[in-house]
Write a protein that holds these residues in place. Sequence first.
Motif, PDB file in Angstrom:
ATOM      1  N   MET A 148      45.518   0.978 -72.729  1.00 23.90           N
ATOM      2  CA  MET A 148      45.715   0.491 -71.350  1.00 23.90           C
ATOM      3  C   MET A 148      46.726   1.378 -70.616  1.00 23.90           C
ATOM      4  N   THR A 149      46.307   1.851 -69.475  1.00 27.75           N
ATOM      5  CA  THR A 149      47.219   2.730 -68.717  1.00 27.75           C
ATOM      6  C   THR A 149      48.350   1.910 -68.126  1.00 27.75           C
ATOM      7  N   PHE A 150      49.489   2.501 -68.065  1.00 30.20           N
ATOM      8  CA  PHE A 150      50.600   1.822 -67.434  1.00 30.20           C
ATOM      9  C   PHE A 150      50.449   1.828 -65.926  1.00 30.20           C
ATOM     10  N   LEU A 151      50.987   0.818 -65.334  1.00 32.55           N
ATOM     11  CA  LEU A 151      50.844   0.658 -63.899  1.00 32.55           C
ATOM     12  C   LEU A 151      51.472   1.819 -63.137  1.00 32.55           C
ATOM     13  N   ASN A 152      52.722   2.168 -63.440  1.00 27.42           N
ATOM     14  CA  ASN A 152      53.419   3.281 -62.765  1.00 27.42           C
ATOM     15  C   ASN A 152      53.171   3.298 -61.279  1.00 27.42           C
ATOM     16  N   PHE A 153      53.442   2.165 -60.645  1.00 29.81           N
ATOM     17  CA  PHE A 153      53.110   2.044 -59.233  1.00 29.81           C
ATOM     18  C   PHE A 153      54.208   2.633 -58.370  1.00 29.81           C
ATOM     19  N   GLU A 154      53.822   3.495 -57.451  1.00 30.40           N
ATOM     20  CA  GLU A 154      54.820   4.090 -56.569  1.00 30.40           C
ATOM     21  C   GLU A 154      54.259   4.423 -55.191  1.00 30.40           C
ATOM     22  N   CYS A 155      54.988   4.062 -54.143  1.00 30.65           N
ATOM     23  CA  CYS A 155      54.634   4.428 -52.764  1.00 30.65           C
ATOM     24  C   CYS A 155      55.651   5.421 -52.255  1.00 30.65           C
ATOM     25  N   LYS A 156      55.164   6.358 -51.458  1.00 26.40           N
ATOM     26  CA  LYS A 156      56.101   7.322 -50.855  1.00 26.40           C
ATOM     27  C   LYS A 156      55.752   7.521 -49.401  1.00 26.40           C
ATOM     28  N   GLY A 157      56.758   7.457 -48.561  1.00 24.41           N
ATOM     29  CA  GLY A 157      56.555   7.846 -47.163  1.00 24.41           C
ATOM     30  C   GLY A 157      55.540   7.031 -46.390  1.00 24.41           C
ATOM     31  N   ILE A 158      55.455   5.752 -46.683  1.00 21.99           N
ATOM     32  CA  ILE A 158      54.462   4.917 -45.988  1.00 21.99           C
ATOM     33  C   ILE A 158      54.964   4.602 -44.583  1.00 21.99           C
ATOM     34  N   SER A 159      54.157   4.950 -43.597  1.00 18.78           N
ATOM     35  CA  SER A 159      54.492   4.629 -42.208  1.00 18.78           C
ATOM     36  C   SER A 159      53.325   3.949 -41.544  1.00 18.78           C
ATOM     37  N   LYS A 160      53.637   3.029 -40.659  1.00 21.81           N
ATOM     38  CA  LYS A 160      52.543   2.339 -39.945  1.00 21.81           C
ATOM     39  C   LYS A 160      53.031   1.847 -38.602  1.00 21.81           C
ATOM     40  N   GLN A 161      52.224   2.119 -37.590  1.00 20.88           N
ATOM     41  CA  GLN A 161      52.560   1.672 -36.251  1.00 20.88           C
ATOM     42  C   GLN A 161      51.409   0.836 -35.703  1.00 20.88           C
ATOM     43  N   PHE A 162      51.725  -0.283 -35.102  1.00 24.73           N
ATOM     44  CA  PHE A 162      50.692  -1.066 -34.421  1.00 24.73           C
ATOM     45  C   PHE A 162      50.952  -0.927 -32.929  1.00 24.73           C
ATOM     46  N   GLY A 163      50.225  -0.034 -32.285  1.00 30.53           N
ATOM     47  CA  GLY A 163      50.491   0.177 -30.864  1.00 30.53           C
ATOM     48  C   GLY A 163      51.889   0.735 -30.698  1.00 30.53           C
ATOM     49  N   ALA A 164      52.722   0.007 -29.963  1.00 32.24           N
ATOM     50  CA  ALA A 164      54.077   0.503 -29.724  1.00 32.24           C
ATOM     51  C   ALA A 164      55.066   0.002 -30.770  1.00 32.24           C
ATOM     52  N   VAL A 165      54.609  -0.905 -31.599  1.00 34.87           N
ATOM     53  CA  VAL A 165      55.532  -1.509 -32.573  1.00 34.87           C
ATOM     54  C   VAL A 165      55.510  -0.728 -33.881  1.00 34.87           C
ATOM     55  N   VAL A 166      56.700  -0.285 -34.325  1.00 33.35           N
ATOM     56  CA  VAL A 166      56.782   0.424 -35.599  1.00 33.35           C
ATOM     57  C   VAL A 166      56.979  -0.597 -36.709  1.00 33.35           C
ATOM     58  N   ALA A 167      55.989  -0.767 -37.554  1.00 33.03           N
ATOM     59  CA  ALA A 167      56.091  -1.769 -38.599  1.00 33.03           C
ATOM     60  C   ALA A 167      56.735  -1.200 -39.865  1.00 33.03           C
ATOM     61  N   LEU A 168      56.370   0.024 -40.218  1.00 28.21           N
ATOM     62  CA  LEU A 168      56.927   0.652 -41.409  1.00 28.21           C
ATOM     63  C   LEU A 168      57.359   2.076 -41.090  1.00 28.21           C
ATOM     64  N   LYS A 169      58.554   2.406 -41.541  1.00 27.92           N
ATOM     65  CA  LYS A 169      59.099   3.738 -41.264  1.00 27.92           C
ATOM     66  C   LYS A 169      59.365   4.457 -42.566  1.00 27.92           C
ATOM     67  N   ASP A 170      58.472   5.293 -42.981  1.00 25.37           N
ATOM     68  CA  ASP A 170      58.733   6.159 -44.131  1.00 25.37           C
ATOM     69  C   ASP A 170      59.258   5.366 -45.344  1.00 25.37           C
ATOM     70  N   VAL A 171      58.482   4.378 -45.737  1.00 25.69           N
ATOM     71  CA  VAL A 171      58.940   3.474 -46.799  1.00 25.69           C
ATOM     72  C   VAL A 171      58.563   3.984 -48.174  1.00 25.69           C
ATOM     73  N   GLY A 172      59.501   3.877 -49.078  1.00 23.22           N
ATOM     74  CA  GLY A 172      59.225   4.222 -50.477  1.00 23.22           C
ATOM     75  C   GLY A 172      59.414   2.966 -51.316  1.00 23.22           C
ATOM     76  N   PHE A 173      58.575   2.784 -52.300  1.00 23.51           N
ATOM     77  CA  PHE A 173      58.628   1.551 -53.095  1.00 23.51           C
ATOM     78  C   PHE A 173      58.008   1.829 -54.444  1.00 23.51           C
ATOM     79  N   SER A 174      58.655   1.345 -55.496  1.00 17.66           N
ATOM     80  CA  SER A 174      58.023   1.499 -56.808  1.00 17.66           C
ATOM     81  C   SER A 174      58.320   0.273 -57.650  1.00 17.66           C
ATOM     82  N   ILE A 175      57.475   0.032 -58.610  1.00 19.30           N
ATOM     83  CA  ILE A 175      57.660  -1.152 -59.450  1.00 19.30           C
ATOM     84  C   ILE A 175      57.147  -0.844 -60.835  1.00 19.30           C
TER      85      ILE A 175
END
Lengths: 332, 502, 325
Positions: free
Chosen positions: B1-28
Amino acid sequence: MITNNESILSNTNPVKKASGIERYKSYLPAAIIIVVLFVLGQILSPGFASARNVSNIFAQASILALVAISQSLVIFVGEFGIDLSVGAIMSMSAMLMPFYTQGQASALPMAIFMVVLIGGLAGFINGTGVQIIKIPALAITLVMATVVDGFTLAFTKGLPSKALPEVLKTVGQPLFGQVRTCIIIAVVIIVIFQLVLSYSRYGKSVFLLGSNRNAAKLTGLRVNSTVIIAFTIAGMMAAFAGVIMVGYVGSSNLRMGDSYTLMSVAAVVIGGAKLSGGSGTLLGAALGSIVLILLTSVLIAAGLSTGIRTFLQGLILVMILLFNSRAPKLRV
Amino acid sequence: MTFLNFECKGISKQFGAVVALKDVGFSIKEGEVRALLGGNGSGKSTLAKVIAGAVKPDSGNITAFDAEFMPSSPDEAKKHHIIMTSQELSLFSNLSVAQNLSFCTIPVKGGLITDNKKILSVAKDILSELNVLHLLDKRIDELAPNEKYMIEYAKALVQDPRLLIIDEITSALYKKDVEIIKASIEKVKNNGCSVIFISHRLPEIFDICETVTVMRSGAVVADMEVANASEQELISLMTGKTITKEDADKRFQDAQTETQGKTILSISDLKLSGFESTLGIDIGEGEIVGVAGLQGHGQSTLVRQLFGLESHMSLTIDGEKTTIRNPRQAVKKGMAFISGDREKEGVFKEQSISENLRVVGDIILKKRQKNVGEILDRYHVVYGNTGHKLVSLSGGNQQKVVISRWTSVFPKIVLADDPTKGIDVQARSEVHQIFKELAEQGSAVLMVSSDDAELVNLAKVTNKSRVIVMYEGKIIKVLRGAEITEENIGHASMPVVRSDEN
Amino acid sequence: MRNSLMKIVRNTAFPIFVLLIAFIIINGAMSGFTSSFVVGFFTSNFALCCVTIGTAVIIMGGGIDVSLGAMVALINCIFTQLVEHGWNFGLAVVVSLLISMACGALNGTVVGFFRVSPMLATFGSLSIFSGLALTVLPLPGGTMPVGFRNFYMGTIAGIPIALLIIIALLLLAFLVHRSPLGTKIIAVGLDAPKSFISGVRVNSVTFFTYVFAGFVCGVGAIGLTANMGGGDPNVGTALSMSAIASCVIGGVALSGGKGNALGAVFGSLFFGLLINTVIAARTPSFQQGMIRGIILLVGMIVAAVLLRGTTSTRAKQLRNEGAND
């Protein structure tokens, strides 16, 4: 059920409600399409863009524009309202006019009154069914079309139409220059309705109900009567459109109004209204009517057979829809 | 079974004029139970949705199971066993509990036909594990809110998650349910599943999670072990303000305990639809009454029924006995209703700012209104032109315009159903100021809120305030003055008697 | 036992079933049921029943299709031409069905994948199919092999072949209904965004409903060809709308997610029987249309009122209360 669609003509920033000259920018695409089609028509058949032919096309479009008022009201008021009985009401009106007038011009006002009354009654039943009994508009107006058609047949007993008063037939004649009477009538009526829609309390209520039915309820707007009145007027206007139609054509038959039903919906959508309601103008619907009639005329001018013409009409409509009328994606 | 090794880097998201995520990094890591903490507008829900495939980020990448991973749909995320519970409930009300549970992986027999027996047995297994077997034969729309959220959780479990994202389900749950969830999380964690636990309830986070990620304004501001954190520290990180002991202990000046001035709204023997018992309430001029309690215990029903939305209502307004049959009559008698669900119940999306503001005054009450621009400026609404569509403004500003639709007609009674839901902290406090102004002008305000902290803050805005706590359609506790604290509200919301049952 | 009885009564097809039985009894009392009547009834209403089954599946999935009548005309014309040009009969059937599925796929692509409003999109494809039908067979005509007609008009053990085919199609619809796909179609009809979050491939599900309808309409078209003995590009103009009306009366909610194909078929049988009842009651021919329309209207109102009871009372929508007048 029916997905939302952005309008074809609102190419300007959809977030600004434009004012003044700005507003007319959104009609530019339709205007361009109309010019292009005329040029195309002229190339395919010289004389197409002659004053007489243009007047012809606008005259036919005016009939569609009148019934597009009916459809506009029902669509503007929201909840995916639609009236599939307008064609049947037009046919009813066209068939009954000869009977009520018996060829006498003096009987004309009464005859018009009668058919408009019947159309209004049909519309009233539609509106009541939609708003009080909660039957979807599509379903009840569909069945109402059958009832109205049946009524027309029962009333006229299939007998050939009697004469129409000559004065009615003048709607198709030019009033001045090449401008036909029916065009003038249509313009006047459209202007009046648009003023009512834009500035009266009722008109504003129609758009508010279409924009957010729940919020309308919560702010205290009269939902039931607004909707029922909209459908009733739609029925009355469809009957009137039928009067103009029979005046223009000069005779009537039971299937006359059939094609107008779905065409009126297309005209309203091409004109910029959203099927979900709350936005749109009658000028847009009128432009949409011109586009549709013009399209048919150009295809006729191209000398194509009925089959290919119908095929192309459908294909072009689908292509327009593909480019302009897509629902928001499910995933943001 | 592969290990999860979950990691996010640089996640950004804008909805119209609203910035919801700014360069988010996350790992677990495998088997880790991580809390994801943040206030409204912090981006925590958006991040969760990106991970679960429901939202496509504008930029950034995710790796999982040692491979690039960018789910383009929830369907794909589920294939990797990344499962999220939905705050808005992904359950179909017309279908049964069993049908909903197996919805994502419907078992078949003979390769074609739905295996109803298997659906039932899977349902039975998971329901008994969560101690809610008695719900098996019910339809979703027959369930109470806490039961619905338990089923939502159960549905996630059925899909055998490797990464389980729990998005704010505990606010609707009773203590005993939370205990069951906790035990369930323990169990899946021991099986190697990682859990992202989103909640704003700090006690739960301390109880259930090992590590915590704090977000604010679309960015990650801290990643720490729960053991090393204090409640104060977490709140400071979430709000960006240092909370001093004085703030926490803030007392009220001249705390009043009785209703002053004349009674504007009075009703007795009100039976809320869907509940057995009756209640009565009196609200005086200039009073702000907050309504608290667990979601679904009649708070929303109370304000809606008072406004005439259910059946007719006999009550006394300003000393005069009246019957209200529908919202129009309510409005004409001087009542106002502000809904928190501005998209469905507040904003006329095709209309302009000015039209939205004028609707009650112009059309219903036929009163010519003051300058629209003046009202907007007073409420600090940022706008370009009053002719622009209302939806061009930010959420908080839209809500302020919706509220000013009512305030500009000087209502006697303002009923509000969670009016600040989903708007940012700044706009929220501006809304509270608007209510303060209303109260000062003599209006009576009855406001429901699902956010206990907000009710506490609101109470501080005037010195004539009460918080009533509702439970099962009754008012079970009234808090005044210094009594209004989050702990007291929380305690009162869950009567001891109830949690001892079952 | 009581449980299963309750289940039957709660089924959306129940009200229309009762209505249908009532009409059958009325008809039987008025004109009696000869076997030729029964055969004639099913052979002439065959196309409507087929189109109704297809429409029902589309509507349950949250969509709508007004082009099915024109699709039937197109397949009818293509099939007629293929047979006229000497194609192997079986091959002609297969090719015709494939083409009808392709037509369904066109609708399915525009509505399912491009997410265009179904009403408008199918209005467009209506013209496309109709135009193609006119091009393939400009004037009504053609002949059908006698054996084919006899087969279609025949019976097996007293049951009309047409009815057997309808039952077969119903079984097919039932199979879909009982498969995971069926659950997904209902879910998409109930709430497409919610289904999407739950991992359903909404676009593909919608696409399927239109292709399925295309197939069923193809079958209907072939039956219609047998009934007419040839082709006619103008046939079927009222079919789509009649099918929609049949669905509504048969308990299929226009908003999607509710109902079943069985109820819809009962609705179409009711429709057909209605025409018959009106004729048998010796109503003057010119009044028949109106009487039929009025009965339909009343039937629709009754169905709407009856079915309101089946949606949960707890889930009351704001929309139904406090209309302010």
